[in-house]
Design a protein around this motif. Structure first.
Motif, PDB file in Angstrom:
ATOM      1  N   PRO A 218       0.830  -1.194   0.000  1.00  0.00           N
ATOM      2  CA  PRO A 218       0.000   0.000   0.000  1.00  0.00           C
ATOM      3  C   PRO A 218       0.871   1.253   0.000  1.00  0.00           C
ATOM      4  O   PRO A 218       1.848   1.333   0.744  1.00  0.00           O
ATOM      5  N   VAL A 219       0.559   2.192  -0.866  1.00  0.00           N
ATOM      6  CA  VAL A 219       1.297   3.453  -0.898  1.00  0.00           C
ATOM      7  C   VAL A 219       0.923   4.206   0.376  1.00  0.00           C
ATOM      8  O   VAL A 219      -0.264   4.355   0.686  1.00  0.00           O
ATOM      9  N   PRO A 220       1.907   4.644   1.157  1.00  0.00           N
ATOM     10  CA  PRO A 220       1.593   5.234   2.454  1.00  0.00           C
ATOM     11  C   PRO A 220       0.687   6.451   2.326  1.00  0.00           C
ATOM     12  O   PRO A 220      -0.218   6.662   3.107  1.00  0.00           O
ATOM     13  N   THR A 221       0.971   7.260   1.305  1.00  0.00           N
ATOM     14  CA  THR A 221       0.150   8.423   1.095  1.00  0.00           C
ATOM     15  C   THR A 221      -0.042   8.593  -0.382  1.00  0.00           C
ATOM     16  O   THR A 221       0.779   8.192  -1.183  1.00  0.00           O
ATOM     17  N   GLU A 222      -1.152   9.157  -0.730  1.00  0.00           N
ATOM     18  CA  GLU A 222      -1.453   9.333  -2.135  1.00  0.00           C
ATOM     19  C   GLU A 222      -1.697  10.817  -2.329  1.00  0.00           C
ATOM     20  O   GLU A 222      -2.200  11.486  -1.431  1.00  0.00           O
ATOM     21  N   TRP A 223      -1.328  11.331  -3.489  1.00  0.00           N
ATOM     22  CA  TRP A 223      -1.572  12.735  -3.763  1.00  0.00           C
ATOM     23  C   TRP A 223      -3.006  12.898  -4.238  1.00  0.00           C
ATOM     24  O   TRP A 223      -3.384  12.322  -5.252  1.00  0.00           O
ATOM     25  N   THR A 224      -3.820  13.668  -3.526  1.00  0.00           N
ATOM     26  CA  THR A 224      -5.218  13.803  -3.925  1.00  0.00           C
ATOM     27  C   THR A 224      -5.619  15.252  -4.127  1.00  0.00           C
ATOM     28  O   THR A 224      -6.787  15.550  -4.341  1.00  0.00           O
ATOM     29  N   ARG A 225      -4.651  16.173  -4.045  1.00  0.00           N
ATOM     30  CA  ARG A 225      -5.009  17.593  -4.155  1.00  0.00           C
ATOM     31  C   ARG A 225      -5.079  18.020  -5.607  1.00  0.00           C
ATOM     32  O   ARG A 225      -4.266  17.612  -6.423  1.00  0.00           O
ATOM     33  N   LYS A 226      -6.018  18.884  -5.905  1.00  0.00           N
ATOM     34  CA  LYS A 226      -6.085  19.475  -7.243  1.00  0.00           C
ATOM     35  C   LYS A 226      -4.992  20.527  -7.404  1.00  0.00           C
ATOM     36  O   LYS A 226      -4.404  20.665  -8.465  1.00  0.00           O
ATOM     37  N   ASP A 227      -4.755  21.285  -6.332  1.00  0.00           N
ATOM     38  CA  ASP A 227      -3.836  22.422  -6.421  1.00  0.00           C
ATOM     39  C   ASP A 227      -2.704  22.306  -5.397  1.00  0.00           C
ATOM     40  O   ASP A 227      -2.838  21.641  -4.382  1.00  0.00           O
ATOM     41  N   LEU A 228      -1.602  22.996  -5.694  1.00  0.00           N
ATOM     42  CA  LEU A 228      -0.541  23.163  -4.704  1.00  0.00           C
ATOM     43  C   LEU A 228      -0.341  24.671  -4.528  1.00  0.00           C
ATOM     44  O   LEU A 228       0.276  25.319  -5.357  1.00  0.00           O
ATOM     45  N   LEU A 229      -0.924  25.209  -3.461  1.00  0.00           N
ATOM     46  CA  LEU A 229      -0.929  26.660  -3.291  1.00  0.00           C
ATOM     47  C   LEU A 229       0.053  27.127  -2.218  1.00  0.00           C
ATOM     48  O   LEU A 229       0.599  28.217  -2.290  1.00  0.00           O
ATOM     49  N   ASP A 230       0.264  26.307  -1.211  1.00  0.00           N
ATOM     50  CA  ASP A 230       1.261  26.627  -0.187  1.00  0.00           C
ATOM     51  C   ASP A 230       1.651  25.336   0.506  1.00  0.00           C
ATOM     52  O   ASP A 230       1.047  24.284   0.266  1.00  0.00           O
ATOM     53  N   THR A 231       2.653  25.421   1.382  1.00  0.00           N
ATOM     54  CA  THR A 231       3.085  24.245   2.134  1.00  0.00           C
ATOM     55  C   THR A 231       2.364  24.148   3.472  1.00  0.00           C
ATOM     56  O   THR A 231       2.526  23.166   4.186  1.00  0.00           O
ATOM     57  N   ASP A 232       1.553  25.161   3.810  1.00  0.00           N
ATOM     58  CA  ASP A 232       1.031  25.217   5.183  1.00  0.00           C
ATOM     59  C   ASP A 232       0.044  24.112   5.522  1.00  0.00           C
ATOM     60  O   ASP A 232      -0.095  23.747   6.685  1.00  0.00           O
ATOM     61  N   THR A 233      -0.634  23.559   4.507  1.00  0.00           N
ATOM     62  CA  THR A 233      -1.591  22.499   4.821  1.00  0.00           C
ATOM     63  C   THR A 233      -1.064  21.109   4.451  1.00  0.00           C
ATOM     64  O   THR A 233      -1.788  20.124   4.571  1.00  0.00           O
ATOM     65  N   LEU A 234       0.186  21.027   3.978  1.00  0.00           N
ATOM     66  CA  LEU A 234       0.730  19.723   3.594  1.00  0.00           C
ATOM     67  C   LEU A 234       1.085  18.918   4.844  1.00  0.00           C
ATOM     68  O   LEU A 234       1.662  19.454   5.788  1.00  0.00           O
ATOM     69  N   SER A 235       0.755  17.625   4.815  1.00  0.00           N
ATOM     70  CA  SER A 235       1.148  16.762   5.929  1.00  0.00           C
ATOM     71  C   SER A 235       2.599  16.328   5.726  1.00  0.00           C
ATOM     72  O   SER A 235       3.145  16.423   4.613  1.00  0.00           O
TER      73      SER A 235
END
Lengths: 181, 329
Positions: free
Chosen positions: B14-31
């Motif tokens: 299983p991939v630990p995390t998958e990219w599901t965001r439409k946009d990349l606007l800042d790093t502040d909400t990235l886990s």
């Protein structure tokens, strides 16, 4: 239902036999390079290399190939395949490359692996060694060296478990065989 | 020899995390997992860049539009090279010479580009928040290439990637960012991604240019410190990042004089010796050598400034790849 097809001892015996076949087919170890697909083909390729070193006394270059960027389902499947660095030892021009993978199924991974490999150069010939051939090819691809042929139903799953990745050795088949097969 | 276990998720696992965001606007909400996914993917992209033919066809049929309302050399060129290295088609637009000069609104421009077939939109804008407005008005994925004084996520991620290459795991490592933090989108985005990765961050500069409000960010652990004493801040630093000092700041009276700024905040050899031995020297560029950084440090043994630029292509390839292939949440 889970069936164990090869245990740890049989797996290592099969690897030694594949090593002998590869060297025999190549008339020696001259120009031979083993390239394992990530993730499970690579440890298999390393074991094949170790087996050949044992009985031929020659160190065969072993490489790792990632096919994530070459799959034909990248933008169709669910999660995109992970992308990892490939590690190809030196130039592959004029060499005899043996691609190594755990399970041969549709043939699409090998198609991708051929594209990936040829981005690194122009080998004299490319062979294919797999631990398990489970059938159901979707492309005109056939293996040159096979550890074990396991006829399967499409719904079944075949897993080659390796100590380096999974903590144990063994070939397993999961799920029911098709009754009408 | 490759250690398979340290690679990204093995195929089939299983991939630990998958990219599901439409946009990349800042790093502040990235886990931390999402950041790790980008950086792990960038390792593979860096290997592609090191090949004799440094190009693959993965994003064949994907159209990437760069829309730059502000001038830029490295970010725009870096995105263009990254997109082409993945086989995508690239259209470059700048505000001058486009319908923007005729007064077309941002929303209309973005919708037009979507209608033309843009899958991903890389956008730089002088106004903070502009890419957010664009992202809300298009189905294309929007990547923030720098907005006003707000955010520059791809720069922060390439900085993080460069640090990880040299320092390894950033947990507990000390990063000092010095200069005009107040107006720096690079500093802000770096702060969020560094804190998410477990680093301790010290923001340093003249009191007029460091926002006190950031003191104690990630408050419960107090891993962000604001300081006006550069010499003291350098103690135990694993990484020192100098920011560009813009001359306009002096004209606005935020610093007494450039000479004064240099005396207090230039990263030079004497100061670098106060940091941990072998501390990395970084700068997002373009540099004012002799102002925020001295030439001998900028080109010194532990400077990775040029490497940052090279890594920028690999990290942007990773971002384009993940965003173009994502299954949106």
């Amino acid at each position: 239902m889970t069936t164990l097809y090869l245990g740890p001892d049989e797996l290592s015996r099969t690897i030694r036999r594949l090593g002998h076949e590869i060297v025999e087919n190549n008339h020696g170890t001259e120009g031979l390079v083993l390239v394992g697909l990530l993730s499970r083909g690579y440890p298999l390729a390393r074991r094949l290399g170790a087996a050949i070193r044992e009985f031929e006394g020659v160190e065969i270059p072993v490489g790792a190939l990632d096919i994530g960027l070459y799959r034909d389902d990248v933008t169709r499947r669910g999660a995109p395949p992970p992308v990892r660095p490939s590690d190809i030892p030196g130039s592959i021009d004029g060499k005899t490359i043996v691609l190594v993978d755990d399970v041969l199924f549709t043939g699409r991974s090998i198609r991708a692996a051929l594209d990936a490999l040829l981005d690194f150069g122009r080998p004299a010939r490319v062979r294919l060694a797999v631990m398990v051939d489970r059938g159901h090819r979707e492309l005109p691809i056939r293996p040159d060296f096979v550890g074990k042929n396991i006829p399967t139903a499409l719904v079944q799953k075949v897993q080659v478990r390796l100590a380096e990745v999974d903590g144990e050795d063994g070939v397993y088949v999961y799920g029911e065989e098709a009754t009408h097969a | 020899m490759l250690d398979v276990r340290t690679q990204a998720a093995p195929i089939g696992a299983p991939v630990p995390t998958e990219w599901t965001r439409k946009d990349l606007l800042d790093t502040d909400t990235l886990s931390a997992d999402e950041i790790a996914l980008i950086l792990d993917t960038a390792e593979g992209m860096r290997e592609v860049r090191s090949r004799p033919v440094a190009k693959v066809a993965t994003l064949r049929g994907v159209t990437v539009v760069t829309l730059f309302y502000e001038q830029s050399t490295r970010t725009r060129a870096s995105f263009e090279v990254a997109a082409k290295a993945l086989g995508a088609d690239v259209v470059n637009l700048t505000a001058s010479g486009s319908s923007v000069e005729k007064g077309e609104s941002l929303i209309d421009t973005v919708r037009t580009l979507e209608a033309i077939g843009a899958d991903l939109l890389v956008m730089r804008h002088g106004k903070s928040g502009a890419p957010y407005l664009a992202a809300r008005n298009t189905t294309a994925g929007v990547i923030n290439g720098g907005d006003g004084t707000h955010a520059h996520p791809t720069q922060a991620l390439l900085d993080l990637f460069t640090m990880r290459c040299h320092v390894g795991d950033l947990a507990g490592k000390k990063v000092v960012i010095v200069g005009d933090v107040l107006h720096s989108r690079v500093a802000r985005s770096n702060l969020w991604s560094l804190l998410a990765s477990g680093a301790d961050v010290t923001l340093c500069g003249p009191a007029t240019l460091v926002p006190r409000s950031l003191h104690g960010a990630a408050a419960e652990e107090g891993r962000c410190t604001v300081s006006t004493d550069f010499d003291a801040a350098l103690e135990g630093a694993d990484v020192v990042m100098a920011l560009r000092m813009q001359k306009e700041r002096q004209e606005k009276g935020l610093i007494p004089s450039l000479r004064e700024y240099i005396a207090g905040y230039q990263l030079n050899a004497r100061r670098l010796a106060l940091a941990r031995p072998g501390a990395l020297v970084m700068h997002p560029g373009p540099m004012n050598e002799g102002i925020e950084i001295s030439p001998e440090v900028a080109h010194g043994l532990t400077s990775v400034i040029e490497e940052q630029v090279a890594n920028g292509v690999a990290v942007r390839m990773a971002i384009l790849y993940l965003m173009a292939t994502a299954r949106h949440a």
